[in-house]
Design a protein around this motif. Structure first.
Motif, PDB file in Angstrom:
ATOM      1  N   UNK A 326      -4.839   6.224   2.411  1.00 38.32           N
ATOM      2  CA  UNK A 326      -3.406   6.226   2.101  1.00 38.32           C
ATOM      3  C   UNK A 326      -3.020   4.991   1.294  1.00 38.32           C
ATOM      4  N   UNK A 327      -3.604   3.835   1.643  1.00 43.86           N
ATOM      5  CA  UNK A 327      -3.315   2.609   0.889  1.00 43.86           C
ATOM      6  C   UNK A 327      -3.807   2.723  -0.552  1.00 43.86           C
ATOM      7  N   UNK A 328      -4.986   3.298  -0.731  1.00 38.70           N
ATOM      8  CA  UNK A 328      -5.524   3.475  -2.083  1.00 38.70           C
ATOM      9  C   UNK A 328      -4.627   4.403  -2.894  1.00 38.70           C
ATOM     10  N   UNK A 329      -4.215   5.510  -2.287  1.00 37.82           N
ATOM     11  CA  UNK A 329      -3.418   6.506  -3.008  1.00 37.82           C
ATOM     12  C   UNK A 329      -2.022   5.999  -3.336  1.00 37.82           C
ATOM     13  N   UNK A 330      -1.513   5.006  -2.592  1.00 40.55           N
ATOM     14  CA  UNK A 330      -0.180   4.445  -2.872  1.00 40.55           C
ATOM     15  C   UNK A 330      -0.247   3.184  -3.709  1.00 40.55           C
ATOM     16  N   UNK A 331      -1.443   2.846  -4.233  1.00 41.16           N
ATOM     17  CA  UNK A 331      -1.571   1.622  -5.016  1.00 41.16           C
ATOM     18  C   UNK A 331      -1.421   0.373  -4.178  1.00 41.16           C
ATOM     19  N   UNK A 364       8.705  -9.732   2.984  1.00 42.94           N
ATOM     20  CA  UNK A 364       8.608  -9.642   1.525  1.00 42.94           C
ATOM     21  C   UNK A 364       8.684  -8.212   1.001  1.00 42.94           C
ATOM     22  N   UNK A 365       8.632  -7.222   1.871  1.00 41.81           N
ATOM     23  CA  UNK A 365       8.655  -5.829   1.436  1.00 41.81           C
ATOM     24  C   UNK A 365       9.957  -5.525   0.692  1.00 41.81           C
ATOM     25  N   UNK A 366       9.902  -4.551  -0.229  1.00 36.16           N
ATOM     26  CA  UNK A 366       8.732  -3.747  -0.630  1.00 36.16           C
ATOM     27  C   UNK A 366       7.984  -4.378  -1.796  1.00 36.16           C
ATOM     28  N   UNK A 367       6.680  -4.223  -1.784  1.00 35.09           N
ATOM     29  CA  UNK A 367       5.841  -4.637  -2.908  1.00 35.09           C
ATOM     30  C   UNK A 367       4.523  -3.899  -2.794  1.00 35.09           C
ATOM     31  N   UNK A 368       3.717  -3.988  -3.824  1.00 32.59           N
ATOM     32  CA  UNK A 368       2.416  -3.320  -3.847  1.00 32.59           C
ATOM     33  C   UNK A 368       1.390  -4.251  -4.465  1.00 32.59           C
ATOM     34  N   UNK A 369       0.122  -4.001  -4.138  1.00 33.26           N
ATOM     35  CA  UNK A 369      -0.968  -4.736  -4.761  1.00 33.26           C
ATOM     36  C   UNK A 369      -1.692  -5.678  -3.818  1.00 33.26           C
ATOM     37  N   UNK A 387      -8.002 -12.753   4.946  1.00 32.61           N
ATOM     38  CA  UNK A 387      -8.395 -12.967   3.557  1.00 32.61           C
ATOM     39  C   UNK A 387      -9.777 -12.374   3.285  1.00 32.61           C
ATOM     40  N   UNK A 388     -10.696 -12.516   4.229  1.00 29.19           N
ATOM     41  CA  UNK A 388     -12.036 -11.948   4.066  1.00 29.19           C
ATOM     42  C   UNK A 388     -11.962 -10.433   3.901  1.00 29.19           C
ATOM     43  N   UNK A 389     -11.098  -9.782   4.715  1.00 30.95           N
ATOM     44  CA  UNK A 389     -10.954  -8.326   4.595  1.00 30.95           C
ATOM     45  C   UNK A 389     -10.353  -7.940   3.253  1.00 30.95           C
ATOM     46  N   UNK A 390      -9.359  -8.682   2.800  1.00 32.73           N
ATOM     47  CA  UNK A 390      -8.721  -8.368   1.521  1.00 32.73           C
ATOM     48  C   UNK A 390      -9.679  -8.553   0.346  1.00 32.73           C
ATOM     49  N   UNK A 391     -10.517  -9.576   0.424  1.00 28.95           N
ATOM     50  CA  UNK A 391     -11.511  -9.778  -0.629  1.00 28.95           C
ATOM     51  C   UNK A 391     -12.482  -8.601  -0.675  1.00 28.95           C
ATOM     52  N   UNK A 392     -12.892  -8.130   0.529  1.00 33.28           N
ATOM     53  CA  UNK A 392     -13.802  -6.984   0.571  1.00 33.28           C
ATOM     54  C   UNK A 392     -13.122  -5.715   0.058  1.00 33.28           C
ATOM     55  N   UNK A 393     -11.827  -5.592   0.304  1.00 27.85           N
ATOM     56  CA  UNK A 393     -11.097  -4.397  -0.103  1.00 27.85           C
ATOM     57  C   UNK A 393     -10.687  -4.414  -1.569  1.00 27.85           C
ATOM     58  N   UNK A 394     -10.880  -5.550  -2.242  1.00 27.72           N
ATOM     59  CA  UNK A 394     -10.528  -5.623  -3.663  1.00 27.72           C
ATOM     60  C   UNK A 394     -11.290  -4.600  -4.493  1.00 27.72           C
ATOM     61  N   UNK A 395     -12.466  -4.215  -4.011  1.00 24.27           N
ATOM     62  CA  UNK A 395     -13.240  -3.217  -4.754  1.00 24.27           C
ATOM     63  C   UNK A 395     -12.471  -1.909  -4.886  1.00 24.27           C
ATOM     64  N   UNK A 396     -11.550  -1.648  -3.939  1.00 27.88           N
ATOM     65  CA  UNK A 396     -10.791  -0.396  -3.963  1.00 27.88           C
ATOM     66  C   UNK A 396      -9.414  -0.571  -4.585  1.00 27.88           C
ATOM     67  N   UNK A 397      -9.176  -1.705  -5.232  1.00 26.71           N
ATOM     68  CA  UNK A 397      -7.841  -1.993  -5.751  1.00 26.71           C
ATOM     69  C   UNK A 397      -7.414  -1.027  -6.846  1.00 26.71           C
TER      70      UNK A 397
END
Length: 885
Positions: A326-331, A364-369, A387-397
């Motif tokens: 869902x996060x990927x599909x909503x950007x 801070x909502x709403x925002x995306x990215x 931060x470690x999780x977000x870095x790993x998830x950057x591949x799906x950005x």
């Protein structure tokens, strides 16, 4: 061909196994034993192995295993694959009868289930059309069903697939032509009944092999028996071979107490010398109640083996993967991203900083990215895991809108599962949860590949791939393997058919739940099923499903050889009486009520929190913090001291509201008050003033447009129009607004406030109006608070106006969203004195350190932000003991 029938517990399986033992003793392995489930096959192999018999796994198989041996080159479409094919057929045909339900997620699965049932009864698309010509069905919906059925069959043929019933029919032809290698006897055991296509397979096998079938004696198996007898089967009837066990009915207060009572009794049976492996617990199916039983077993230290299959899609790992999609599909919209990061099965979700991070993101909502999320994590103290999780998830950005081969999507998603928490074996419970998580990760990874296989090799956008992958996940089960020997068996009623144990608990016996009330069939209604049966298509009717449920209940009771304990909760979560299963009324049993259970905690319980701050330093701090009081704050104290302490003394803030929730009653009430004030000053259309205020408010709060915002806008505008039509300013009176008010109490404390509106005439007579952005029903609650001594604002305002030289006459609470007449209270002097007394009392108690949870009326707690901390609701219900100083 031999057909062995008899009631549960009559020794049918024993007779079959004795024949197999005799064969194995002579070294004769030329047989196949066909059972309904893989767990039953494993159970039977293990039973024979423990007795010293060497048997090849290929000799004890499921029906699917038998068909695979006969037709290794053919494959049936799985349920997930068939559902997807049905979805595609619906998209191509767009049948009018199903147009209103095309977007519902269960439509394709329901149609696929109906087709499988029709196929099992020997009714293909051509036969279905024939039923239409015979007027068995006449509605356009059934005609459209036939068109979809034919389209699906054509697509299956194109893909060189069959539906499961079609594969059984093909196996019936194959067994006549080629038989089974090294096999002269075929045994079918453990089946409740047999479908027409399964009967055709057995009849075909009987032409080449010696076949023995066992069936229980119940109405649902009558048609299968009749068909087998017509094919020449010799019927052997068995009677019960063991005495009936003792039966006890054990009601418990709630489902939690029921789980505890089962655990308590098991501990008692163990103390009497019974092994854990001699005890079983049967539930209707896996669910929240079976999880309660597992939790009770863990608390009581009872080892258990669960044979329950849970839906893979409900496990936190699968939920996390769904949230990730869902996060990927909503950007990477901020709300969708939070759902990914807060999942407790993954490292970021258990980070000590996750709540601080969540607060910053919501503010801070709403925002995306992902970049903005990383910026918030960088500013969050202790946010390394986030931060470690977000870095790993950057591949799906940038996956949204991208097209890749399905296999590549699966390969890209699977490594992200490494963000899951590592195994934890500190306790038995944590070790069990870790095993479940590891099994779920493996199953989800496999489902990702299965979803890719369903889609093919063509590049596809992520959304299309994920739809197929999620179907594979949703169709999967999660089972936890366990090799513990001396453990209680926890199973559903279908698994129970292969067990016989000295003591069996049958739990959750509520009417409609066990036995279960059959649901409404969405595709093939019951009246059509009855007509189809009259035409020779043996579909199962509602009566047949009712009979099966009663049979399952009877079967569950029969699994005990010494003692069967039947339990149910007497009250539901709301405290209302439940309805025990009607089947219990026909059972001759002893009543065994639940007994109190005292669980020794693994560590000392913390001391009860104080209800009064006794420390001198604490009281000095209170005096410094509360040099002045607001009327609203004092009313909060009178409503509940604990809420006042947390909100005003500790200055705790509520969790920030998400954008769609920011238009709360406080924001809307302030907006309406501001519009009323400006309208009285400027005049003109109230709509124009309102729109400018509304635009500023929604921009300030960053409220997204949508149904909720438009609903609140129209509701507020309606209230303002109603007020503007008649502001109720009597002749000779002048209205004033937002007047600061201050009153000094006899003790020296100052109470401040702001009067919404007061009207004054030339002689100084005045009356106070306090606006409430609510309906008239709110006044009933205010009346109860007044009777409980928790209101004082009107009196404080009147006292302030008196000190300013006016002559107080009356005051009223005015619900702006109501068309009712304003109801003024005219006893101004009494209101003033009562308010001052209450304010003095409240101020003194605040400085005395009173902080106990003590709501003035019951529904104060309903929407209180602190109810989960004070737990006064549980205290009042008697679930836990009240705290003492």
């Amino acid at each position: 061909m031999k057909l062995i029938i008899g009631p549960p517990g009559s020794g049918k399986t024993t007779l079959i196994l004795d024949e197999i033992r005799a064969r194995l003793s002579k070294g004769d392995g030329r047989f196949r034993l066909v059972v309904p489930t893989s767990t039953m096959a494993a159970h039977t192999r293990n039973l024979l192995a423990r007795e010293g018999f060497l048997v090849r796994p290929s000799r004890i198989i499921t029906l699917a295993g038998l068909i695979s041996e006969l037709l290794p080159e053919k494959r049936a479409a799985g349920e997930t694959e068939l559902t997807l094919i049905v979805e595609e057929a619906l998209e191509r045909l767009k049948p009018r009868a199903f147009a209103c339900a095309m977007d519902t997620p269960g439509l394709a699965a329901a149609i696929a289930g109906a087709m499988l049932e029709l196929g099992g009864a020997g009714c293909g698309p051509d036969q279905w059309q024939a039923l239409g010509s015979m007027r068995v069905w006449t509605s356009p919906a059934m005609a459209d069903l036939g068109n979809v059925y034919a389209e699906v069959e054509a697509e299956l043929t194109r893909r060189q697939l069959l539906m499961a019933p079609g594969l059984v029919s093909a196996a019936a032809s194959a067994i006549v032509e080629r038989s089974l290698s090294g096999c002269d006897a075929l045994y079918f055991d453990g089946f409740f009944t047999l479908s027409p296509v399964e009967v055709s397979l057995i009849r075909a096998a009987a032409r080449r092999l010696r076949v023995t079938i066992t069936l229980p004696e119940w109405p649902g198996a009558a048609e299968a028996r009749q068909s087998l007898r017509a094919a020449g089967a010799e019927e052997q009837r068995l009677s019960a071979v063991r005495s009936l066990p003792k039966v006890e009915i054990a009601p418990a207060a709630t489902i939690h107490r029921e789980a505890d009572e089962i655990a308590r009794r098991i501990v008692g049976l163990r103390d009497q010398g019974l092994g854990y492996s001699e005890i079983g617990v049967i539930v209707r199916s896996a669910g929240s109640f079976s999880e309660l039983i597992e939790s009770a077993f863990s608390r009581f230290g009872i080892p258990f083996r669960s044979f329950l299959a849970r839906p893979l899609s409900a496990h936190p790992v699968a939920v996390w993967m769904s949230d990730l999609a869902a996060a990927i599909e909503t950007g990477w919209e901020s709300g969708a991203a939070l759902a990914v990061l807060r999942n407790p099965a993954f490292r970021a979700g258990v980070s000590p900083a996750i709540e601080r991070f969540t607060t910053k993101v919501i503010e801070a909502m709403p925002f995306s990215g992902i970049d903005r999320l990383k910026a918030e994590a960088e500013r969050c103290q202790g946010g390394d895991a986030i931060m470690e999780a977000l870095v790993a998830l950057e591949a799906a950005a940038d996956w949204n809108g991208k097209s890749l081969p399905a296999a590549q999507w699966a390969e890209s998603l699977a490594p992200l599962l490494a963000l899951a928490l590592p195994p934890d074996s500190a306790t038995i419970e944590s070790a069990r949860l870790s095993r479940a998580r590891a099994a779920a990760i493996a199953s989800v990874r496999s489902a990702l590949s299965d979803g890719a296989a369903l889609l093919g090799d063509e590049p596809a956008p992520f959304q299309k791939y994920w739809r197929h992958a999620w179907m594979a996940i949703r169709g999967g089960d999660l089972r936890l393997a366990s090799n513990r020997r001396d453990a209680v068996a926890l199973m559903d009623v279908y698994e129970a058919r292969q067990w016989e144990l000295p003591v069996v608990f049958v739990a959750g016996l509520l009417e409609g739940e066990f036995p279960r009330h059959p649901g409404i069939e969405p595709i093939l209604p019951n009246d059509l099923r009855i007509r189809a049966r009259q035409s020779g298509v043996l579909l199962r009717t509602r009566e047949g499903r009712d009979q099966e449920e009663r049979f399952l209940f009877s079967l569950a009771r029969s699994r005990a050889t010494q003692l069967a304990v039947l339990s149910y909760p007497q009250f539901d979560a709301k405290g209302e009486a439940t309805l025990p299963s009607f089947e219990l009324a026909s059972i001759d049993a002893e009543l065994a009520p639940a007994q109190p259970v005292l669980i020794r905690p693994s560590r000392p319980a913390p001391a009860a929190p104080p209800t009064v701050l006794a420390s001198g330093d604490a009281r000095t701090a209170l005096r410094r913090v509360h040099e002045t009081h607001s009327g609203t704050a004092l009313e909060t104290f009178l409503s509940c001291p604990f809420v006042y302490f947390s909100r005003h003394s500790l200055d705790l803030d509520e969790a920030p509201a998400r954008p769609a929730e920011r238009l709360d009653m406080l924001a809307l009430g302030s907006l309406v008050h501001a519009v009323i004030v400006e309208w009285h000053k400027r005049g003109g259309p109230v709509e124009r003033i309102f729109e400018s205020h509304w635009e500023r408010l929604t921009r300030k709060l960053r409220v997204p447009p949508g149904y909720h915002a438009e609903f609140e806008r129209l509701r507020a505008l309606r209230a303002l129009r109603h007020y503007a039509a008649d502001p109720k300013i009597d002749a000779g009176f002048q209205a004033s607004f937002e007047q600061a008010a201050k009153v000094t109490l006899d003790s020296g404390e100052v109470v401040k406030g702001r009067i919404d509106r007061y009207d004054v005439d030339e002689e100084g007579n005045c009356r106070v109006i306090d606006f409430k952005y609510s309906r008239a029903s709110k006044l009933d609650r205010l009346k109860r608070l007044e009777e409980a001594g928790a209101l004082l604002q009107l009196g404080i305002y009147l006292a302030a106006l008196r000190d300013m030289g006016y002559k107080p006459q009356a005051a009223a609470y005015v619900p702006l969203r109501s068309a009712e007449a304003w109801k003024f209270k005219g006893d101004a002097a009494e209101m003033i004195q009562s308010a001052l007394d209450r304010a003095s009392n409240a101020a003194a108690r605040i400085l005395d350190g009173v902080i106990a949870p003590n709501p003035a009326i019951d529904d104060v707690c309903e929407y209180c932000e602190m109810k989960s901390a004070c737990r006064i609701t549980e205290i009042r219900r008697g679930r836990v003991a009240p705290a003492t100083a």
